[in-house]
Motif scaffolding. Structure first.
Motif, PDB file in Angstrom:
ATOM      1  N   TRP A  42      -7.966   5.551   2.020  1.00 54.22           N
ATOM      2  CA  TRP A  42      -8.364   4.338   1.314  1.00 54.22           C
ATOM      3  C   TRP A  42      -9.876   4.171   1.219  1.00 54.22           C
ATOM      4  O   TRP A  42     -10.377   3.546   0.287  1.00 54.22           O
ATOM      5  CB  TRP A  42      -7.739   3.112   1.986  1.00 54.22           C
ATOM      6  CG  TRP A  42      -8.174   2.866   3.401  1.00 54.22           C
ATOM      7  CD1 TRP A  42      -7.601   3.357   4.528  1.00 54.22           C
ATOM      8  CD2 TRP A  42      -9.275   2.050   3.841  1.00 54.22           C
ATOM      9  NE1 TRP A  42      -8.262   2.906   5.639  1.00 54.22           N
ATOM     10  CE2 TRP A  42      -9.299   2.105   5.253  1.00 54.22           C
ATOM     11  CE3 TRP A  42     -10.235   1.285   3.180  1.00 54.22           C
ATOM     12  CZ2 TRP A  42     -10.242   1.422   6.009  1.00 54.22           C
ATOM     13  CZ3 TRP A  42     -11.186   0.602   3.938  1.00 54.22           C
ATOM     14  CH2 TRP A  42     -11.181   0.668   5.333  1.00 54.22           C
ATOM     15  N   THR A  45     -11.967   4.981  -2.018  1.00 50.62           N
ATOM     16  CA  THR A  45     -12.017   4.061  -3.157  1.00 50.62           C
ATOM     17  C   THR A  45     -13.150   3.049  -3.043  1.00 50.62           C
ATOM     18  O   THR A  45     -13.390   2.289  -3.986  1.00 50.62           O
ATOM     19  CB  THR A  45     -10.689   3.299  -3.277  1.00 50.62           C
ATOM     20  OG1 THR A  45     -10.520   2.452  -2.117  1.00 50.62           O
ATOM     21  CG2 THR A  45      -9.517   4.257  -3.356  1.00 50.62           C
ATOM     22  N   LEU A  46     -13.862   3.027  -1.936  1.00 54.35           N
ATOM     23  CA  LEU A  46     -14.910   2.035  -1.725  1.00 54.35           C
ATOM     24  C   LEU A  46     -16.189   2.420  -2.462  1.00 54.35           C
ATOM     25  O   LEU A  46     -16.507   3.599  -2.615  1.00 54.35           O
ATOM     26  CB  LEU A  46     -15.217   1.885  -0.233  1.00 54.35           C
ATOM     27  CG  LEU A  46     -14.047   1.508   0.673  1.00 54.35           C
ATOM     28  CD1 LEU A  46     -14.531   1.362   2.109  1.00 54.35           C
ATOM     29  CD2 LEU A  46     -13.376   0.228   0.202  1.00 54.35           C
ATOM     30  N   TYR A 204      -4.846 -14.053   1.710  1.00 53.65           N
ATOM     31  CA  TYR A 204      -5.014 -13.145   0.572  1.00 53.65           C
ATOM     32  C   TYR A 204      -4.414 -13.730  -0.704  1.00 53.65           C
ATOM     33  O   TYR A 204      -5.025 -13.674  -1.781  1.00 53.65           O
ATOM     34  CB  TYR A 204      -4.369 -11.797   0.908  1.00 53.65           C
ATOM     35  CG  TYR A 204      -4.523 -10.747  -0.159  1.00 53.65           C
ATOM     36  CD1 TYR A 204      -5.713 -10.023  -0.286  1.00 53.65           C
ATOM     37  CD2 TYR A 204      -3.485 -10.466  -1.039  1.00 53.65           C
ATOM     38  CE1 TYR A 204      -5.854  -9.056  -1.269  1.00 53.65           C
ATOM     39  CE2 TYR A 204      -3.622  -9.500  -2.025  1.00 53.65           C
ATOM     40  CZ  TYR A 204      -4.807  -8.800  -2.134  1.00 53.65           C
ATOM     41  OH  TYR A 204      -4.953  -7.846  -3.107  1.00 53.65           O
ATOM     42  N   GLN A 226      -2.283  -2.090   6.100  1.00 52.40           N
ATOM     43  CA  GLN A 226      -2.573  -2.187   4.672  1.00 52.40           C
ATOM     44  C   GLN A 226      -2.991  -3.595   4.270  1.00 52.40           C
ATOM     45  O   GLN A 226      -3.782  -3.771   3.331  1.00 52.40           O
ATOM     46  CB  GLN A 226      -1.348  -1.750   3.860  1.00 52.40           C
ATOM     47  CG  GLN A 226      -1.074  -0.258   3.914  1.00 52.40           C
ATOM     48  CD  GLN A 226      -2.219   0.573   3.348  1.00 52.40           C
ATOM     49  OE1 GLN A 226      -2.774   0.259   2.298  1.00 52.40           O
ATOM     50  NE2 GLN A 226      -2.574   1.628   4.066  1.00 52.40           N
ATOM     51  N   ASN A 230      -6.276  -4.502   2.156  1.00 45.60           N
ATOM     52  CA  ASN A 230      -6.179  -5.210   0.878  1.00 45.60           C
ATOM     53  C   ASN A 230      -7.367  -6.114   0.607  1.00 45.60           C
ATOM     54  O   ASN A 230      -7.716  -6.356  -0.564  1.00 45.60           O
ATOM     55  CB  ASN A 230      -4.890  -6.047   0.835  1.00 45.60           C
ATOM     56  CG  ASN A 230      -3.669  -5.216   0.507  1.00 45.60           C
ATOM     57  OD1 ASN A 230      -3.783  -4.075   0.055  1.00 45.60           O
ATOM     58  ND2 ASN A 230      -2.494  -5.771   0.764  1.00 45.60           N
ATOM     59  N   ASN A 232     -10.367  -5.531   0.880  1.00 44.86           N
ATOM     60  CA  ASN A 232     -11.421  -4.792   0.197  1.00 44.86           C
ATOM     61  C   ASN A 232     -11.206  -4.788  -1.312  1.00 44.86           C
ATOM     62  O   ASN A 232     -12.161  -4.808  -2.082  1.00 44.86           O
ATOM     63  CB  ASN A 232     -11.464  -3.344   0.726  1.00 44.86           C
ATOM     64  CG  ASN A 232     -11.834  -3.293   2.181  1.00 44.86           C
ATOM     65  OD1 ASN A 232     -12.749  -3.956   2.640  1.00 44.86           O
ATOM     66  ND2 ASN A 232     -11.110  -2.483   2.956  1.00 44.86           N
ATOM     67  N   LYS A 233      -9.949  -4.781  -1.729  1.00 42.55           N
ATOM     68  CA  LYS A 233      -9.640  -4.835  -3.153  1.00 42.55           C
ATOM     69  C   LYS A 233      -9.944  -6.222  -3.693  1.00 42.55           C
ATOM     70  O   LYS A 233     -10.414  -6.377  -4.815  1.00 42.55           O
ATOM     71  CB  LYS A 233      -8.162  -4.514  -3.383  1.00 42.55           C
ATOM     72  CG  LYS A 233      -7.717  -3.164  -2.819  1.00 42.55           C
ATOM     73  CD  LYS A 233      -6.209  -3.023  -2.908  1.00 42.55           C
ATOM     74  CE  LYS A 233      -5.728  -1.759  -2.196  1.00 42.55           C
ATOM     75  NZ  LYS A 233      -4.247  -1.647  -2.212  1.00 42.55           N
ATOM     76  N   GLN A 234      -9.674  -7.235  -2.880  1.00 44.15           N
ATOM     77  CA  GLN A 234      -9.840  -8.612  -3.323  1.00 44.15           C
ATOM     78  C   GLN A 234     -11.284  -8.945  -3.647  1.00 44.15           C
ATOM     79  O   GLN A 234     -11.584  -9.621  -4.614  1.00 44.15           O
ATOM     80  CB  GLN A 234      -9.332  -9.565  -2.234  1.00 44.15           C
ATOM     81  CG  GLN A 234      -9.389 -11.033  -2.652  1.00 44.15           C
ATOM     82  CD  GLN A 234      -9.084 -11.960  -1.502  1.00 44.15           C
ATOM     83  OE1 GLN A 234      -9.740 -11.891  -0.479  1.00 44.15           O
ATOM     84  NE2 GLN A 234      -8.100 -12.807  -1.657  1.00 44.15           N
ATOM     85  N   GLY A 236     -13.506  -6.917  -4.588  1.00 44.80           N
ATOM     86  CA  GLY A 236     -14.071  -6.027  -5.578  1.00 44.80           C
ATOM     87  C   GLY A 236     -14.795  -4.833  -5.025  1.00 44.80           C
ATOM     88  O   GLY A 236     -15.648  -4.240  -5.692  1.00 44.80           O
TER      89      GLY A 236
END
Length: 237
Positions: A42, A45-46, A204, A226, A230, A232-234, A236
């Protein structure tokens, strides 16, 4: 007899359905059985330009505490399997010139033969660390009070992240007085991990941008790991 077999079949199906609907927030199995399409890389993707202080990182407390019975054992997976499961912060306690890995006074039957990094008090490399845990917070006499402490620490983490500190939180704990089987690290993790998953999931889903830093856990399961990732996706990342 055939009716009895049919009822057993129905009960088995209901059990499997119930089990599949449960979140995997707690793990005490030594073998790593990764779910299908599980993303173990994961961090690829950062955004490389992001500061480490902006990243939510799943971690383990006393990462190599694999031996010593209920009072000492905090994890089930090996270090390699934790990494494959997405854990990217490791809490390692060492003792002596041979860097023997320990949990308190209990040896974990492994050592580090090579010193990878040594930091002196007069020289600091990287970013400052902010620990939300206070002395004695790991002692758990009342589970609900422990949950309240974790909630307060996560709120503190959000503010500390704004100052470019890497924040370190612990959801782990052990019963107090010591040696209480009903409040061993494993017993507590069974309850706290589910609560922590739901707490993070609620935050979240409210789309509240939150930076928690590192959350170090005992016996984390795939879904809890996970859920931390998550965030980190939130934001951006």
């Amino acid at each position: 007899k055939s009716q009895g077999i049919f009822i057993k079949y129905i009960n088995l199906q209901m059990y499997l359905l119930h089990k599949s609907s449960q979140q995997q927030v707690f793990n005490d199995e030594q073998t790593l059985n990764l779910p299908e399409n599980y993303a173990i890389d994961w961090m690829k993707t950062l955004d490389d330009n992001k500061f480490i202080s902006d990243i939510a990182i799943p971690g383990t407390h006393d990462s190599l505490a694999l031996h010593g019975g209920p009072a000492a054992k905090c994890q089930a997976w090996s270090l390699v399997n934790q990494l494959k499961a997405g854990i990217c912060y490791f809490d390692l306690r060492v003792s002596g010139d041979d860097l023997k890995v320990v949990h308190g006074p209990i040896s974990q039957h492994t050592t580090f033969s090579d010193v990878v990094f040594v930091q002196k008090n007069s020289f600091h490399l990287g970013v400052p660390l902010h620990e939300t845990d206070q002395h004695g917070d790991y002692k758990v006499g009342n589970v609900e009070k422990k949950k309240d402490k974790i909630t307060d620490h996560l709120k503190e983490a959000i503010e500390a992240c704004k100052t470019n500190h890497v924040v370190l939180n612990y959801s782990s704990g052990t019963g107090f007085p010591y040696l209480r089987v009903d409040k061993s690290p494993k017993s507590l993790a069974k309850e706290i991990n589910l609560w922590l998953y739901n707490h993070l999931k609620d935050t979240y889903e409210k789309k509240i941008e939150s930076c928690f830093g590192v959350i170090a856990m005992d016996f984390p399961g795939f879904d809890l790991i996970q859920m931390v990732i998550n965030f980190n996706k939130q934001v951006g990342i």
